[in-house]
Design a protein around this motif. Sequence first.
Motif, PDB file in Angstrom:
ATOM      1  N   LYS A 130      10.467   1.361   5.140  1.00 13.78           N
ATOM      2  CA  LYS A 130      11.789   1.715   4.619  1.00 13.78           C
ATOM      3  C   LYS A 130      11.785   1.924   3.104  1.00 13.78           C
ATOM      4  N   ASN A 131      11.010   1.144   2.361  1.00 18.02           N
ATOM      5  CA  ASN A 131      11.144   1.109   0.910  1.00 18.02           C
ATOM      6  C   ASN A 131       9.982   1.701   0.108  1.00 18.02           C
ATOM      7  N   HIS A 132       8.863   1.947   0.747  1.00 16.85           N
ATOM      8  CA  HIS A 132       7.710   2.472   0.011  1.00 16.85           C
ATOM      9  C   HIS A 132       7.460   3.924   0.387  1.00 16.85           C
ATOM     10  N   SER A 133       7.100   4.712  -0.596  1.00 16.99           N
ATOM     11  CA  SER A 133       6.868   6.127  -0.330  1.00 16.99           C
ATOM     12  C   SER A 133       5.419   6.426   0.057  1.00 16.99           C
ATOM     13  N   HIS A 134       4.536   5.460  -0.154  1.00 17.93           N
ATOM     14  CA  HIS A 134       3.118   5.649   0.172  1.00 17.93           C
ATOM     15  C   HIS A 134       2.644   4.489   1.036  1.00 17.93           C
ATOM     16  N   PRO A 135       1.604   4.734   1.840  1.00 15.51           N
ATOM     17  CA  PRO A 135       1.070   3.627   2.639  1.00 15.51           C
ATOM     18  C   PRO A 135       0.476   2.547   1.730  1.00 15.51           C
ATOM     19  N   HIS A 136       0.472   1.335   2.226  1.00 16.03           N
ATOM     20  CA  HIS A 136      -0.086   0.224   1.454  1.00 16.03           C
ATOM     21  C   HIS A 136      -1.586   0.424   1.287  1.00 16.03           C
ATOM     22  N   PHE A 137      -2.122  -0.134   0.228  1.00 11.82           N
ATOM     23  CA  PHE A 137      -3.545  -0.001  -0.102  1.00 11.82           C
ATOM     24  C   PHE A 137      -4.438  -0.372   1.079  1.00 11.82           C
ATOM     25  N   ASN A 138      -4.176  -1.519   1.707  1.00 10.32           N
ATOM     26  CA  ASN A 138      -5.021  -1.976   2.819  1.00 10.32           C
ATOM     27  C   ASN A 138      -5.010  -0.987   3.978  1.00 10.32           C
ATOM     28  N   GLU A 139      -3.834  -0.467   4.307  1.00 11.75           N
ATOM     29  CA  GLU A 139      -3.723   0.507   5.403  1.00 11.75           C
ATOM     30  C   GLU A 139      -4.456   1.800   5.049  1.00 11.75           C
ATOM     31  N   ARG A 140      -4.287   2.220   3.809  1.00  9.29           N
ATOM     32  CA  ARG A 140      -4.892   3.476   3.392  1.00  9.29           C
ATOM     33  C   ARG A 140      -6.416   3.388   3.368  1.00  9.29           C
ATOM     34  N   VAL A 141      -6.944   2.280   2.872  1.00  9.62           N
ATOM     35  CA  VAL A 141      -8.402   2.103   2.825  1.00  9.62           C
ATOM     36  C   VAL A 141      -8.969   1.976   4.240  1.00  9.62           C
ATOM     37  N   ALA A 142      -8.267   1.280   5.110  1.00  3.49           N
ATOM     38  CA  ALA A 142      -8.731   1.159   6.493  1.00  3.49           C
ATOM     39  C   ALA A 142      -8.820   2.537   7.147  1.00  3.49           C
ATOM     40  N   GLU A 143      -7.811   3.360   6.948  1.00  6.20           N
ATOM     41  CA  GLU A 143      -7.819   4.713   7.511  1.00  6.20           C
ATOM     42  C   GLU A 143      -8.906   5.562   6.855  1.00  6.20           C
ATOM     43  N   LEU A 185     -15.351   7.843  -3.302  1.00  8.66           N
ATOM     44  CA  LEU A 185     -14.737   7.924  -4.632  1.00  8.66           C
ATOM     45  C   LEU A 185     -13.229   7.696  -4.568  1.00  8.66           C
ATOM     46  N   LEU A 186     -12.592   8.228  -3.532  1.00  8.33           N
ATOM     47  CA  LEU A 186     -11.158   8.023  -3.361  1.00  8.33           C
ATOM     48  C   LEU A 186     -10.848   6.552  -3.154  1.00  8.33           C
ATOM     49  N   GLU A 187     -11.662   5.886  -2.344  1.00  6.11           N
ATOM     50  CA  GLU A 187     -11.449   4.453  -2.112  1.00  6.11           C
ATOM     51  C   GLU A 187     -11.562   3.663  -3.419  1.00  6.11           C
ATOM     52  N   LYS A 188     -12.550   3.994  -4.241  1.00  4.45           N
ATOM     53  CA  LYS A 188     -12.706   3.312  -5.532  1.00  4.45           C
ATOM     54  C   LYS A 188     -11.523   3.586  -6.445  1.00  4.45           C
ATOM     55  N   ALA A 189     -11.051   4.812  -6.454  1.00  6.43           N
ATOM     56  CA  ALA A 189      -9.907   5.160  -7.300  1.00  6.43           C
ATOM     57  C   ALA A 189      -8.642   4.431  -6.839  1.00  6.43           C
ATOM     58  N   LEU A 190      -8.440   4.358  -5.526  1.00  7.73           N
ATOM     59  CA  LEU A 190      -7.270   3.632  -4.998  1.00  7.73           C
ATOM     60  C   LEU A 190      -7.344   2.147  -5.337  1.00  7.73           C
ATOM     61  N   ALA A 191      -8.549   1.583  -5.277  1.00  4.25           N
ATOM     62  CA  ALA A 191      -8.714   0.168  -5.624  1.00  4.25           C
ATOM     63  C   ALA A 191      -8.371  -0.066  -7.088  1.00  4.25           C
TER      64      ALA A 191
END
Length: 72
Positions: free
Chosen positions: A46-59, A21-27
Motif C-alpha cells: 500500500k505505501n511503498h512504490s518499489h519492492p523491498h530490498f530483500n524481495e528484490r534481491v531474492a528475485e 552489479l545490480l545486486e551490489k548497487a541495491l545493497a
Amino acid sequence: MKIKQCIKADRFAVGLGYGDLLEKALAKLFNDNSNFPLCDSWYAWKNHSHPHFNERVAELRVQTKKFEAKKQ
C-alpha cells in the motif's frame, strides 16, 4: 504498478549480464538509505512504490540462476 516495472527492469539487467552489479548497487542504496529491514507485506504494498530490498534481491538471484542455466 511500479513494483512490476522494477521486476521487469531487473530481469532486463540480468539478461544483459548485470545481475551481480545490480545486486551490489541495491545493497549500497539500501545501506545508504537505512530502511528498516522488514515490514508487513500489506503495508509495503500500500505505501511503498518499489519492492523491498530483500524481495528484490531474492528475485534477482532467481533470475540470475535462470539466465546462467540458459547460457549453458
